[in-house]
Design an enzyme around this catalytic site. Structure first.
Site, PDB file in Angstrom:
ATOM      1  N   GLY A 220       0.787  -1.221   0.000  1.00 35.29           N
ATOM      2  CA  GLY A 220       0.000   0.000   0.000  1.00 35.29           C
ATOM      3  C   GLY A 220       0.818   1.269   0.000  1.00 35.29           C
ATOM      4  O   GLY A 220       0.630   2.150  -0.852  1.00 35.29           O
ATOM      5  N   GLY A 224       0.457   1.749  -3.638  1.00 33.81           N
ATOM      6  CA  GLY A 224      -0.896   2.299  -3.560  1.00 33.81           C
ATOM      7  C   GLY A 224      -0.906   3.794  -3.335  1.00 33.81           C
ATOM      8  O   GLY A 224      -1.642   4.536  -3.997  1.00 33.81           O
ATOM      9  N   GLU A 262     -15.684   2.409  -1.419  1.00 34.96           N
ATOM     10  CA  GLU A 262     -16.564   1.376  -0.860  1.00 34.96           C
ATOM     11  C   GLU A 262     -15.819   0.819   0.338  1.00 34.96           C
ATOM     12  O   GLU A 262     -14.798   0.149   0.199  1.00 34.96           O
ATOM     13  CB  GLU A 262     -16.852   0.306  -1.913  1.00 34.96           C
ATOM     14  CG  GLU A 262     -18.037  -0.571  -1.556  1.00 34.96           C
ATOM     15  CD  GLU A 262     -17.614  -1.839  -0.853  1.00 34.96           C
ATOM     16  OE1 GLU A 262     -17.656  -1.853   0.399  1.00 34.96           O
ATOM     17  OE2 GLU A 262     -17.248  -2.806  -1.523  1.00 34.96           O
ATOM     18  N   CYS A 301     -17.794  -6.767   3.065  1.00 36.06           N
ATOM     19  CA  CYS A 301     -18.091  -5.484   3.724  1.00 36.06           C
ATOM     20  C   CYS A 301     -19.529  -5.418   4.213  1.00 36.06           C
ATOM     21  O   CYS A 301     -19.835  -4.695   5.164  1.00 36.06           O
ATOM     22  CB  CYS A 301     -17.805  -4.330   2.768  1.00 36.06           C
ATOM     23  SG  CYS A 301     -16.070  -4.213   2.287  1.00 36.06           S
TER      24      CYS A 301
END
EC number: 1.2.1.3
Length: 506
Positions: A220, A224, A262, A301
């Site tokens: 990440g 990312g 999300e 989720c």
């Protein structure tokens, strides 16, 4: 049927020892030459390596995407729809392979990847192929000689960061509308599940012009963050935990670009007393709805991780529900009879187990499970957790914090008002479930829940043409449905006067 493990003679797919990045239509090693071990959660053993990329690799991918953006953005909707349908065909032809690879990479049962993950991905590509063909611009007649034309244009180059719980499906949720809308993409898979998306990319690489899709693996902070904070992307889409989503939003705000987030959830699953008015197939369906907390090992989720049961229904319902939990078959994810597989990583397993300790410390009662699953043999090193049911109250941490595992916290309510209060007593608002035989109550209660999706007398259905997204701290924007095209397009207005006369201002 038990599929053979990777690296054995009967395995249906042979993984490469090492996977590079896919940039500009070719496989390119990471600039710094570093790779990281990729472990299958099934056994906890390394089965290949993936590129450990850095900002230099992201830059190369962005260079390729920008070089391709103008030409790809000018293709017709019909051309892009044809390519998306060809992608769907290619996935259909390789469904079993992709399902196998996804199970190895993530640890989920292959029966789910065969029946749900990959078929849904295929359908999403077909759906957005149809959406872009059907999309039309518009015009407004301002007066006799003035017309306002509205054109849908791609954003250009977009960044996408994919989670580890549904690698191929979540990638598809973002890829299909972005490609349909005419964008070029730099995509970073989760470091926990880097390979299945690369296998998919290998299968479809010849269907897309070079530079349209670029896949860069890495951690990440190392890959990312450079992608999300780049000034060279026109949008960033992210699925993952809420804390990381906040960082993504900060990066985007610095560059004034749109985001789709999300994020986490703590979804209520509400069972009203009228479901027990008959011991029929609907009552059995509601019991199954309760057990949906264990689907995908609870790594969803929208996991129905809070069960709210009417107090007059509780004893009868929980007895039936616990009996259903007890017969969940846990075992090798490569066995088509297995219902619950491995958690995606040892870190995630440890997090889940720590919340089981927290639940006990808070005074919650363990009704089922509550420990690591010891399956023995070659699975002994894998990451398995027992499906777990707690009884407690909504103020407990196990009710309020996302666990992301096969854990459900159960409490009761007296009436509809209390049920609605409990359902909305959370920072999240992604999913929810309502179970009742009363259609008026279902509508009324569903409208009252502060969540982006309310499954009514069902749960965990994810059709391409139903909008998905969160309220509150569960995210920003929507995925799926044709409205998703709007998230990857911008509107060009041409305001044209066909009057030869001067306007008369000066």
């Amino acid at each position: 049927m038990l599929y053979a493990a990777p690296g054995t003679a009967d395995a249906i797919f042979a993984f490469k020892p090492r996977y590079d990045n896919f940039i500009d239509g070719t496989w390119q090693p990471p600039v710094r030459g570093e790779y990281f071990d990729n472990v299958t959660p099934i056994t906890g053993k390394v089965f290949c390596k993936a590129a450990r990329s850095t900002e230099e690799d992201i830059t190369l991918a962005l260079d390729a995407a920008h070089a391709a953006a103008d030409r790809w953005g000018r293709t017709t909707a019909a051309e892009r729809a044809l390519i998306l349908n060809r992608i769907a065909d290619r996935l259909q032809d390789n469904l079993e392979t992709l399902a196998y690879v996804e199970s190895i990479d993530n640890g989920k049962p292959i029966r789910e990847t065969l029946a749900a993950d990959i078929p849904l991905a295929i359908d999403h590509f077909r759906y957005f192929a149809a959406c872009i063909r059907a999309q039309e611009g518009s015009l407004s007649q301002i007066d006799e000689t003035t017309i306002a034309y509205h054109f849908n244009e791609p954003l250009g180059v977009v960044g996408q960061i994919i989670p580890w719980n549904f690698p191929i499906l979540m990638a598809t949720w973002k890829l299909a509308p972005a490609l349909a809308a005419g964008n070029c993409i730099v995509l970073k898979p989760a470091e926990q599940t880097p390979i299945s998306i690369l296998v998919l990319t290998e299968l479809i690489a010849d269907l897309l012009p070079p530079g349209v899709l670029n896949v860069v693996n890495g951690f990440g902070l190392e890959a990312g963050k450079p992608l999300a904070s780049s000034k060279r992307i026109a949008k960033i889409a992210f699925t993952g935990e809420t804390a990381t989503g906040r960082l993504i939003m900060q990066y985007a705000s610095q560059n004034l670009i749109p985001v789709t987030l999300e994020l986490g959830g703590k979804s209520p699953n509400v069972f009203f007393d009228d479901i027990a008015s008959a011991d029929d197939s609907f009552f059995d369906k509601a019991v199954e709805g309760f057990v949906m907390f264990a689907l995908n090992q609870g790594e969803i989720c929208t996991c129905p991780s809070r069960a709210l049961i009417h107090e007059s229904l509780y004893d009868r319902f929980i007895e039936r529900a616990l009996a259903r939990v007890a017969v969940i078959k846990q075992g090798s994810p490569l066995d088509t009879e297995t219902m619950i597989g491995a958690q995606a990583s040892t870190e995630q397993m440890d997090k889940i187990l720590s919340y089981m300790d927290i639940g006990r410390e808070e005074g919650a009662t363990v009704l089922a499970g509550g420990a690591r699953a010891e399956l023995g043999g070659e699975l002994d090193g894998g990451y398995y957790v027992q499906p777990t049911v707690f009884k407690g109250n909504n103020s407990m941490r196990i009710f309020q914090e996302e666990i992301f595992g096969p854990v459900v916290a159960v409490t009761t309510f007296k009436d509809e008002d209390e049920a609605l209060h409990l359902a909305n007593d959370t920072h999240y608002g992604l999913g929810s479930g309502v179970w009742t035989r009363d259609g008026n109550r279902a509508f009324r209660f569903g409208r009252g829940i502060k969540a982006g999706r309310v499954w009514t007398n069902c749960y965990h259905l994810y059709p391409a043409h139903a909008a998905f997204g969160g309220y509150k701290q569960s995210g920003i924007g929507r995925e799926n449905h044709h409205m998703m095209l709007d998230h990857y397009q911008q509107t060009k207005n041409l305001l044209v006067s066909y009057d030869p006369k001067a306007m008369g201002f000066f």
